[in-house]
Scaffold this motif. Structure first.
Motif, mmCIF file in Angstrom:
data_model
loop_
_atom_site.group_PDB
_atom_site.id
_atom_site.type_symbol
_atom_site.label_atom_id
_atom_site.label_comp_id
_atom_site.label_asym_id
_atom_site.label_seq_id
_atom_site.Cartn_x
_atom_site.Cartn_y
_atom_site.Cartn_z
ATOM 1 N N GLU A 188 56.446 50.238 13.247
ATOM 2 C CA GLU A 188 55.600 51.299 13.810
ATOM 3 C C GLU A 188 54.482 50.696 14.668
ATOM 4 N N TRP A 230 52.054 55.178 11.169
ATOM 5 C CA TRP A 230 52.431 55.678 12.493
ATOM 6 C C TRP A 230 51.745 54.819 13.575
ATOM 7 N N ASN A 275 50.403 60.174 16.832
ATOM 8 C CA ASN A 275 51.309 59.035 16.788
ATOM 9 C C ASN A 275 50.643 57.781 17.350
#
Length: 354
Positions: A188, A230, A275
């Motif tokens: 991520e 994230w 995000n």
């Protein structure tokens, strides 16, 4: 010592009576939620009306917000909760009522949104560069003049591709240094602080720390909270980490412990699925998952102060299987922003204005 059955029966009966009394008292008072709005802005005040359902004689009421005592009124006096300075998101409110020699509490909650209307930002495309369509972009950040990208794993026309973190020649889109991640982890967000590269994993609840110069792994750390990983960025001191909700956590980079959080809101709603993140001139720029847009967030409050709509860029992508916009890298030397997306075949260098 043997306890006879009649005594047990008496004790149980007393316990039941006591529990019933407590339940009855819980219904004595309640907040008039019909008089409250579903959502307030941080510039407003909330008039809290306490209903005296059994007409009890109230001596005083103490009010608490998130378990912190903030005020007390005599009798059932009027109380207004000033939301200025309160954290965005839900505020848990409790009234502790003193009445007829007894006390009972009742609770409600207030959802607080931003008091700022976001500005719609504009942008100009300065350059367009190639981007690897196999890269399922999760992190995107400049380290000096070098672009670093992290990816998640997935399927493509050419088979299965693994998560990795890599140094990229942004002008050509070619990778010249790549570190693969164990296939059991989904890579991520990333950020670079004090020559260390930090990387998150999606659901493994662990992160990695590398030497940013050599890309050698230095350490693995466990998440301090039971959250997903994230996006990531930093302000030169602290790391900011998104978890797929409206929260952005503040992390101490030395201990990897969470020290605080903000909730991301516009003036009329929470913004979930924040995000990939980037720190730009004192603000957090955050991709919004499933939206080809970027929210400009105040890192102290969570207020969304601006929105950058980049849906027109998606139309310029020729890869028909391209996923959402997800990748923001700020080049301090040129004061420009590089943006891309998951499996996009292009990276765009843009200049943002109001």
């Amino acid at each position: 010592m043997k306890i006879h059955k009649p005594l047990i029966t008496i004790l149980l009966a007393l316990s039941i009576v006591s529990c019933n009394n407590e339940k009855d008292k819980q219904g004595y008072f309640s907040f008039d939620e019909n008089a409250m709005k579903a959502l307030y802005q941080s510039t407003e005040k909330v008039d809290l009306i306490l209903l005296n359902n059994k007409n009890k004689t109230i001596d005083s009421v103490s009010y608490f917000v998130n378990d912190k005592r903030i005020s007390s009124v005599k009798g059932n006096g009027k109380f207004s909760l000033d939301l200025n300075g309160k954290k965005l998101g839900y505020q848990n409110v409790k009234a502790l009522v003193y009445f007829e020699g007894d006390t009972v509490s009742t609770k409600t909650r207030v959802e607080v949104a931003s008091g700022i209307t976001p500005k719609l930002l504009k942008y100009t495309i300065l350059n367009t560069y190639p981007h690897d369509i196999e890269a399922f972009t999760e992190g995107f950040e400049f380290y000096n003049d070098t672009l670093i990208e992290s990816t998640g794993s997935g399927q493509s026309e050419n088979g299965f591709y693994k998560s990795y973190v890599a140094k990229i020649d942004y002008k050509t889109g070619k990778t010249y240094k790549k570190v693969l991640i164990d296939q059991k982890h989904f890579g991520e967000g990333i950020t670079v602080l004090n020559d260390k590269l930090y990387e998150l994993t999606w659901q493994s609840k662990i992160g990695f720390i590398y030497d940013a110069k050599t890309m050698k792994m230095l350490k693995t750390f466990e998440f301090d909270k039971n959250i997903e990983g994230w996006g990531m960025t930093n302000d030169g001191k602290n790391i900011y980490q998104s978890d797929g909700t409206e929260k952005i956590w503040v992390m101490n980079p030395e201990t990897q412990k969470m020290t605080d959080f903000i909730n991301v809101y516009t003036n009329n709603s929470k913004i979930k699925s924040i995000n990939e993140l980037e720190w730009i001139n004192g603000k957090i720029y955050g991709n919004i998952w499933t939206k080809d847009a970027i929210a400009v967030i105040n890192p102290n409050t969570g207020d969304v102060e601006g929105v950058l709509d980049l849906t027109a860029l998606k139309a310029k992508i020729t890869n028909k299987k391209a996923d959402v916009l997800n990748g923001i890298a700020y080049n301090k030397k040129t004061n420009t922003i590089f943006v891309t997306g998951k499996n996009w075949d292009k990276t765009f260098e843009i200049k943002v204005t109001e």
